[in-house]
Design a protein around this motif. Structure first.
Motif, mmCIF file in Angstrom:
data_model
loop_
_atom_site.group_PDB
_atom_site.id
_atom_site.type_symbol
_atom_site.label_atom_id
_atom_site.label_comp_id
_atom_site.label_asym_id
_atom_site.label_seq_id
_atom_site.Cartn_x
_atom_site.Cartn_y
_atom_site.Cartn_z
ATOM 1 N N UNK A 1 -84.600 13.877 79.173
ATOM 2 C CA UNK A 1 -84.611 14.235 77.751
ATOM 3 C C UNK A 1 -85.102 13.064 76.905
ATOM 4 N N UNK A 2 -84.632 11.874 77.226
ATOM 5 C CA UNK A 2 -85.067 10.670 76.521
ATOM 6 C C UNK A 2 -86.576 10.487 76.636
ATOM 7 N N UNK A 3 -87.087 10.622 77.857
ATOM 8 C CA UNK A 3 -88.518 10.398 78.067
ATOM 9 C C UNK A 3 -89.359 11.508 77.431
ATOM 10 N N UNK A 4 -88.881 12.735 77.491
ATOM 11 C CA UNK A 4 -89.604 13.826 76.822
ATOM 12 C C UNK A 4 -89.740 13.529 75.331
ATOM 13 N N UNK A 5 -88.629 13.096 74.736
ATOM 14 C CA UNK A 5 -88.607 12.846 73.294
ATOM 15 C C UNK A 5 -89.462 11.626 72.922
ATOM 16 N N UNK A 6 -89.275 10.528 73.634
ATOM 17 C CA UNK A 6 -89.962 9.290 73.275
ATOM 18 C C UNK A 6 -91.455 9.325 73.596
ATOM 19 N N UNK A 7 -91.819 9.917 74.723
ATOM 20 C CA UNK A 7 -93.249 10.013 75.030
ATOM 21 C C UNK A 7 -93.950 10.969 74.074
ATOM 22 N N UNK A 8 -93.261 12.013 73.631
ATOM 23 C CA UNK A 8 -93.856 12.923 72.637
ATOM 24 C C UNK A 8 -94.106 12.172 71.332
ATOM 25 N N UNK A 9 -93.161 11.315 70.950
ATOM 26 C CA UNK A 9 -93.329 10.523 69.730
ATOM 27 C C UNK A 9 -94.531 9.583 69.849
ATOM 28 N N UNK A 10 -94.636 8.926 71.002
ATOM 29 C CA UNK A 10 -95.768 8.012 71.217
ATOM 30 C C UNK A 10 -97.075 8.792 71.264
ATOM 31 N N UNK A 11 -97.061 9.934 71.952
ATOM 32 C CA UNK A 11 -98.280 10.755 72.043
ATOM 33 C C UNK A 11 -98.735 11.223 70.663
ATOM 34 N N UNK A 12 -97.780 11.532 69.794
ATOM 35 C CA UNK A 12 -98.131 11.940 68.427
ATOM 36 C C UNK A 12 -98.772 10.788 67.657
ATOM 37 N N UNK A 13 -98.244 9.586 67.855
ATOM 38 C CA UNK A 13 -98.840 8.412 67.210
ATOM 39 C C UNK A 13 -100.263 8.182 67.708
ATOM 40 N N UNK A 14 -100.454 8.316 69.011
ATOM 41 C CA UNK A 14 -101.788 8.143 69.584
ATOM 42 C C UNK A 14 -102.743 9.199 69.039
ATOM 43 N N UNK A 15 -102.255 10.440 68.941
ATOM 44 C CA UNK A 15 -103.092 11.526 68.421
ATOM 45 C C UNK A 15 -103.492 11.258 66.971
ATOM 46 N N UNK A 16 -102.555 10.735 66.169
ATOM 47 C CA UNK A 16 -102.868 10.412 64.776
ATOM 48 C C UNK A 16 -103.929 9.316 64.695
ATOM 49 N N UNK A 17 -103.795 8.321 65.545
ATOM 50 C CA UNK A 17 -104.783 7.233 65.552
ATOM 51 C C UNK A 17 -106.140 7.735 66.039
ATOM 52 N N UNK A 18 -106.129 8.643 67.008
ATOM 53 C CA UNK A 18 -107.380 9.191 67.492
ATOM 54 C C UNK A 18 -108.067 10.021 66.417
ATOM 55 N N UNK A 19 -107.278 10.744 65.636
ATOM 56 C CA UNK A 19 -107.836 11.503 64.520
ATOM 57 C C UNK A 19 -108.477 10.558 63.504
ATOM 58 N N UNK A 20 -107.798 9.438 63.237
ATOM 59 C CA UNK A 20 -108.360 8.439 62.319
ATOM 60 C C UNK A 20 -109.669 7.877 62.862
#
Length: 433
Positions: A165-184
């Motif tokens: 559960x911890x890894x699902x939550x934290x990796x999703x948060x990191x993946x969202x940050x990466x996606x935002x940076x990729x959009x930029x």
């Protein structure tokens, strides 16, 4: 994050010391290999970046599909082939879809001993830290036996759930940050392209009088600019030789430039390029790249990519997938030409030329490329403006790319630390609550 209070030593290098209450086990007691099962009704799939995804199967024959095997949602997929050829790709995945995959894959089912989601993350760490060291033969291929005999350590059921559960939550948060940076990054690239396209067709004087260029996708251009085609400002246009692939020689000092050696910033990546021992005669003279030449990719996935040979310290020959343009320096500056051809004005022409069944560009297509340009002095001013602005955006782009790589490294380190017990995610959960 804090670690556990007590640890036990292990002799497993990819795990290291683990919490003292974790138990020893082997993968063959956690997983079993699924008997290869046909299911031609399912769509085709494969592993991509640690996930099972759908893949295009239109070109696959029925015979090939019949040889594929089923992998269902909740089953694990492992790519055991050619481990020594690719040390970066993620080779394990917990499928969330029903597909058929190549018979070369290993399909595994959980024995129910551990939480599937936890096992997904355990296999991720096993893959990046140890699995690629297994296998034998020239193509270094492994079997389930190689995996099954490997030892691991696992926590109790409730702790498995907490880690997953911890890894699902934290990796999703990191993946969202990466996606935002990729959009930029994508927006930044679009802005760069828009700047180049505007300046090489409209100039840098906002008050200049305009005229119709006569080219739909270029529109109006400054009144005093010249209209023409690439052939009018070139002294020489050619493409690379055929049959030179047999002459590739890594011990040669001569570079054999290919489309993949053109970067996205009008530059050439000569250090990683292949080497060639060219034959004597006119063919070598014709296809040799000189300083000031502009290169355009004319076939393949990189069709339309442009680069300039600003300075050549080595002997460089182009291959058959490239076209060489040698500008008349009294009419046009090489860098201005490269900027123009890489702009929307050039890329739209290339796209229209390839419309329909045609793939790639001919030398005639290159020669007939519509072109607008000012005096050489004004071209130089335009280059200076673009160089200045693009240097700034390149620095920003590189900074964002670097931050993405750091996030990816942090993601991997976090997964490894949680799965191998270097951090206690139970305490994190309590603090977060």
């Amino acid at each position: 994050m804090r670690g556990y209070s007590k640890y036990q030593q292990t002799d497993i290098g990819w795990i290291g010391d683990v919490p003292s209450h974790w138990s020893k086990n082997k993968f063959k007691f956690l997983l079993r290999e699924k008997t290869k099962t046909q299911n031609i009704e399912l769509p085709c799939g494969s592993i991509s970046f640690g996930s099972v995804v759908f893949k295009d199967s239109e070109k696959l024959t029925e015979e090939t599909r019949l040889a594929y095997q089923e992998v269902l949602s909740g089953e694990f997929l492992v790519n055991p082939l050619n481990l020594n050829y690719d040390l970066k790709s993620l080779r394990t995945a917990l499928s969330e879809i029903n597909v058929i995959v190549s018979s070369g894959y290993i399909v595994l089912q959980s024995e129910g001993v551990v939480n599937k989601n936890y096992l997904k993350w355990l296999l991720f760490v096993f893959d990046i830290r140890h699995m690629k060291t297994l296998g034998a033969g020239i193509r270094q291929t492994i079997t389930f036996k190689d995996i099954g005999n490997c030892t691991t350590y696992i926590p109790a059921d409730d702790e498995q759930v907490a880690i997953a559960s911890f890894l699902d939550r934290e990796t999703a948060r990191i993946d969202n940050l990466i996606a935002e940076k990729q959009t930029f990054i994508n927006l930044l690239k679009e802005k760069r392209q828009a700047l180049i396209s505007h300046v090489v067709t409209k100039g840098i004087d906002p008050n200049v009088k305009m005229k119709d260029s006569g080219v739909e996708w270029i529109g109006e251009v400054p009144e005093h600019w010249c209209l023409g085609r690439v052939k009018h400002i070139s002294s020489f246009i050619t493409s690379g030789p055929r049959g030179w692939s047999e002459l590739i020689d890594e011990n040669s000092s001569s570079v054999f430039l290919q489309s993949g050696d053109l970067n996205n910033n009008l530059g050439l990546e000569l250090k990683k390029a292949k080497r060639v021992s060219p034959p004597d005669g006119a063919e070598g003279v014709r296809t040799r790249l000189l300083g000031g030449d502009v290169v355009v990719c004319i076939t393949g996935a990189n069709t339309g990519r442009v680069a300039i040979a600003e300075s050549i310290e080595e002997t460089v020959y182009i291959n058959q997938h490239l076209s060489l343009i040698r500008p008349k320096l009294k009419k046009i500056r090489p860098k201005f030409l490269a900027y123009f051809l890489s702009s929307d004005a050039g890329s739209k022409y290339y796209a229209l030329t390839q419309y329909g069944l045609k793939e790639g560009l001919s030398l005639k297509n290159i020669s007939e490329t519509p072109l607008v340009f000012p005096s050489v002095d004004e071209q130089e001013s335009i280059e200076r403006k673009l160089d200045l602005e693009l240097t700034k955006s390149t620095a920003l782009l590189n900074s964002v790319l670097e931050s993405i790589e750091l996030l990816k490294e942090h993601r991997t380190a976090l997964i490894s630390a949680a799965v191998t017990g270097k951090i206690d995610v139970r305490s994190y959960k309590e603090e977060a609550a």
